[in-house]
Design a protein around this motif. Structure first.
Motif, mmCIF file in Angstrom:
data_model
loop_
_atom_site.group_PDB
_atom_site.id
_atom_site.type_symbol
_atom_site.label_atom_id
_atom_site.label_comp_id
_atom_site.label_asym_id
_atom_site.label_seq_id
_atom_site.Cartn_x
_atom_site.Cartn_y
_atom_site.Cartn_z
ATOM 1 N N CYS A 101 0.835 -1.213 0.000
ATOM 2 C CA CYS A 101 0.000 0.000 0.000
ATOM 3 C C CYS A 101 0.864 1.256 0.000
ATOM 4 N N GLY A 102 2.177 1.095 0.182
ATOM 5 C CA GLY A 102 3.063 2.238 0.202
ATOM 6 C C GLY A 102 3.604 2.534 1.592
ATOM 7 N N ARG A 103 4.069 3.756 1.754
ATOM 8 C CA ARG A 103 4.641 4.208 3.013
ATOM 9 C C ARG A 103 3.840 5.389 3.550
ATOM 10 N N ALA A 104 4.074 5.739 4.802
ATOM 11 C CA ALA A 104 3.307 6.816 5.436
ATOM 12 C C ALA A 104 3.443 8.121 4.655
ATOM 13 N N CYS A 105 2.337 8.836 4.530
ATOM 14 C CA CYS A 105 2.335 10.138 3.855
ATOM 15 C C CYS A 105 3.188 11.133 4.653
ATOM 16 N N PRO A 106 3.583 12.250 4.034
ATOM 17 C CA PRO A 106 4.412 13.248 4.724
ATOM 18 C C PRO A 106 3.774 13.706 6.030
ATOM 19 N N GLY A 107 4.553 13.657 7.113
ATOM 20 C CA GLY A 107 4.073 14.103 8.404
ATOM 21 C C GLY A 107 3.148 13.131 9.114
ATOM 22 N N ARG A 108 2.854 12.000 8.473
ATOM 23 C CA ARG A 108 1.890 11.046 9.015
ATOM 24 C C ARG A 108 2.610 9.913 9.731
ATOM 25 N N LYS A 109 2.014 9.388 10.791
ATOM 26 C CA LYS A 109 2.553 8.236 11.511
ATOM 27 C C LYS A 109 1.594 7.070 11.341
ATOM 28 N N VAL A 110 2.092 5.999 10.721
ATOM 29 C CA VAL A 110 1.303 4.795 10.493
ATOM 30 C C VAL A 110 2.088 3.616 11.043
ATOM 31 N N ALA A 111 1.405 2.700 11.700
ATOM 32 C CA ALA A 111 2.076 1.566 12.334
ATOM 33 C C ALA A 111 1.186 0.333 12.285
ATOM 34 N N ILE A 112 1.768 -0.801 12.665
ATOM 35 C CA ILE A 112 1.008 -2.025 12.881
ATOM 36 C C ILE A 112 0.917 -2.230 14.386
ATOM 37 N N VAL A 113 -0.314 -2.365 14.895
ATOM 38 C CA VAL A 113 -0.523 -2.469 16.342
ATOM 39 C C VAL A 113 -1.433 -3.658 16.648
ATOM 40 N N ASP A 114 -1.446 -4.044 17.928
ATOM 41 C CA ASP A 114 -2.418 -5.040 18.356
ATOM 42 C C ASP A 114 -3.698 -4.334 18.797
ATOM 43 N N GLU B 228 5.523 -8.631 11.641
ATOM 44 C CA GLU B 228 4.463 -9.247 12.429
ATOM 45 C C GLU B 228 3.106 -8.680 12.020
ATOM 46 N N GLU B 229 2.136 -9.566 11.901
ATOM 47 C CA GLU B 229 0.816 -9.153 11.437
ATOM 48 C C GLU B 229 -0.023 -8.545 12.559
ATOM 49 N N GLY B 230 -0.709 -7.467 12.242
ATOM 50 C CA GLY B 230 -1.598 -6.815 13.193
ATOM 51 C C GLY B 230 -2.506 -5.856 12.451
ATOM 52 N N GLN B 231 -3.060 -4.885 13.173
ATOM 53 C CA GLN B 231 -3.966 -3.921 12.561
ATOM 54 C C GLN B 231 -3.208 -2.701 12.068
ATOM 55 N N ILE B 232 -3.523 -2.266 10.843
ATOM 56 C CA ILE B 232 -2.963 -1.012 10.328
ATOM 57 C C ILE B 232 -3.609 0.126 11.106
ATOM 58 N N ALA B 233 -2.788 1.029 11.624
ATOM 59 C CA ALA B 233 -3.298 2.089 12.491
ATOM 60 C C ALA B 233 -2.611 3.410 12.187
ATOM 61 N N GLY B 234 -3.324 4.504 12.449
ATOM 62 C CA GLY B 234 -2.774 5.842 12.245
ATOM 63 C C GLY B 234 -2.787 6.631 13.543
ATOM 64 N N TRP B 235 -1.844 7.560 13.685
ATOM 65 C CA TRP B 235 -1.708 8.396 14.878
ATOM 66 C C TRP B 235 -2.952 9.259 15.040
ATOM 67 N N THR C 283 -7.829 0.900 11.804
ATOM 68 C CA THR C 283 -8.508 0.908 10.502
ATOM 69 C C THR C 283 -9.451 -0.269 10.321
ATOM 70 N N GLY C 284 -9.225 -1.361 11.075
ATOM 71 C CA GLY C 284 -9.981 -2.579 10.810
ATOM 72 C C GLY C 284 -9.359 -3.410 9.710
ATOM 73 N N ASP C 285 -8.210 -2.972 9.174
ATOM 74 C CA ASP C 285 -7.485 -3.725 8.161
ATOM 75 C C ASP C 285 -6.287 -4.425 8.790
ATOM 76 N N LEU C 286 -6.072 -5.685 8.423
ATOM 77 C CA LEU C 286 -4.912 -6.425 8.897
ATOM 78 C C LEU C 286 -3.777 -6.309 7.886
ATOM 79 N N GLY C 287 -2.552 -6.222 8.383
ATOM 80 C CA GLY C 287 -1.406 -6.124 7.490
ATOM 81 C C GLY C 287 -0.108 -6.223 8.261
ATOM 82 N N ARG C 288 0.977 -5.964 7.569
ATOM 83 C CA ARG C 288 2.301 -5.968 8.188
ATOM 84 C C ARG C 288 3.121 -4.835 7.593
ATOM 85 N N ILE C 289 4.205 -4.487 8.253
ATOM 86 C CA ILE C 289 5.105 -3.444 7.779
ATOM 87 C C ILE C 289 6.512 -4.028 7.699
ATOM 88 N N ASP C 290 7.274 -3.635 6.668
ATOM 89 C CA ASP C 290 8.632 -4.162 6.569
ATOM 90 C C ASP C 290 9.643 -3.176 7.168
#
Length: 466
Positions: free
Chosen positions: A287-300, A310-317, A345-352
């Motif tokens: 899906c790409g990388r975080a937009c400028p100034g944005r914090k996106v992570a994978i969380v439980d 590790e797989e978890g929920q895609i989340a934004g600050w 977000t309710g979406d599952l994913g991972r980050i590299d």
């Protein structure tokens, strides 16, 4: 008569009047409520009632649907109609109001945190929820759109999107960023998307940048040799809603002369991730990388950060300016949407290790079809009103063009015969009451539905049935 905090519904398709209504609403401190023109009577009534809208602006094509529910809208005081002329006395004529209007207006002082936009999103159960956004959202939208469209704006490029201006992407990924920079925005009303007409429009109006949803791209992909036939010249093309595979990316480069730039987000937090070819390599499937100034992570589920891989929920600050204030008058749903400092977000994913996010699946039952996110709950509730239906479960099933289509599994009342004509009738029942993009394109009759011990429909079991 509108004051600060009052809800102003805008029930129009792409047009100058639609954009003017939004700006006017923001300037007087009102909260603008966009309504999709393909909504049916029930969808309109619910949103206007839930928002307690006191005014609506529409046109003659949508007026019959509004008048059908007018008596059930006690908070609606003002109806303004474009093209009304001398028709009727129950509403006001747009042109007459403009002719009599003063050219003096003082913008109401508003804070960045004051509410400005109420836009309804689909839920997995029950009725849609209203995502309430603040004035600050536009400032949060500008940097990612600039990156999304490769250092946009460049000169006075014409911007066009087939995405309707009733949705967050059409409004805040296209229309208002363009107006913010004073660049021209092309408006066009498709009754049904026509890929050949789209290519012709790109050429005729010398469109320089465009946001084209994935389903529209897949339809345009079926047109043979479009560059030879129309000779358009686009500098940048963006899209969003699903990951772009290498095959579609290659087609985009050949067709538009530009790499498709994919964005990811949702109504509650728009433009979270970007695949931006002018800034970094696009990795197919990401899906790409975080937009400028944005914090996106994978969380439980508790909002704890998970490590790369590790797989978890895609989340934004949650403190980002683009994040909604709350779900309208729904504190329980608002509380469930956040975990600590993160919006889930309710979406599952991972980050590299390099920050690329890879979407895996939905963590809830929202259906992604044709770029729209559709909640099954409202469709099930609508179908339950049909006299032939005893029980119903709605899910999304895979589709090559639309990503998913809506499928309804219907348990009929004992005295009702299962026929193909009834399938068509059930589909039209939803189409005319909710929206054309929400009706079940597939209907299957079943003897009984899979249920939990508490009587809830097991949608995951329905998805297995296909």
């Amino acid at each position: 008569g509108l004051g600060k905090g009052d809800r102003l519904a805008v029930f129009l398709s792409q047009s100058a009047e639609l954009a003017i209504c939004h700006v006017a609403g923001y300037r007087l401190g009102a909260i603008v409520l966009p309504l999709f023109t393909l909504f049916g009577e029930e969808a309109i009534e619910y949103r206007l009632t839930n928002a307690e809208a006191s005014a609506v602006v529409t046109d003659m094509s949508q007026l019959p649907k509004l008048l059908a529910v007018r008596d059930r809208l006690p908070h609606l005081k003002t109806v303004i109609v474009i093209g009304a002329g001398a028709h009727g006395s129950a509403f006001l004529d747009w042109d007459r109001l403009l002719a009599a209007a003063s050219d003096q207006f003082t913008t109401v002082d508003t804070l960045a945190e004051d509410p400005a936009l109420l836009i309804y999103t689909s839920g997995t159960t029950g009725r849609p929820k209203g995502a309430l956004h603040a004035h600050r959202m536009l400032l949060g939208s500008i940097p990612p759109v600039q990156q999304w469209l490769s250092h946009w704006p460049v000169g006075n490029e014409v911007f066009w999107t087939p995405a309707e201006w009733a949705w967050i992407a059409g409004l805040y990924d296209a229309l208002f960023p363009a107006w913010y920079f004073g660049t021209p925005m092309l408006a066009h009303r498709f009754t049904k998307f026509d890929p050949e007409r789209a290519f012709a429009m790109l050429a005729k109006h010398r469109v320089g940048v465009s946001f084209i949803p994935p389903t529209a791209l897949k339809m345009m992909r079926q047109v043979r040799k479009p560059r030879e036939r129309w000779g358009y010249d686009l500098r940048a093309v963006s899209t969003g809603g699903e990951a772009m595979g290498e095959e579609l990316l290659a087609w985009g480069r050949e067709t538009f002369g530009a790499t498709l730039s994919e964005g990811y987000g949702q109504t509650e937090m728009n433009m979270m991730l970007l695949n931006s070819p002018g800034w970094f390599d696009v990795r197919p499937g990401s899906c790409g990388r975080a937009c400028p100034g944005r914090k996106v992570a994978i969380v439980d589920d508790q909002g704890r950060l998970l490590p790369p891989g590790e797989e978890g929920q895609i989340a934004g600050w949650r403190h980002d300016p683009i994040v909604m204030l709350e779900y309208w008058r729904n504190p329980e749903a608002t509380a469930r949407k956040f975990a600590g400092d993160w919006l889930l977000t309710g979406d599952l994913g991972r980050i590299d290790q390099d920050g690329y996010v890879f979407f895996k699946s939905r963590d809830d039952d929202v259906i992604t079809s044709g770029g729209y996110r559709i909640g099954p709950g409202e469709i099930e509730e609508c179908l339950m009103k049909h006299p032939a239906v005893a029980m119903v479960g709605v899910v999304g099933i895979p589709d090559a063009v639309r990503t998913e289509i809506v499928k309804a599994f219907v348990q009929l009342r004992p005295e009702i015969a299962a026929t193909d004509a009834l399938k068509v009738d059930l589909a039209n029942f939803v189409k005319t009451r909710l929206a054309a993009h929400e009706y079940p394109r597939a209907v299957e009759f079943v003897a009984e539905l899979p249920l939990t011990t508490t009587g809830k429909i097991l949608r995951r079991e329905l998805r297995k049935l296909g």
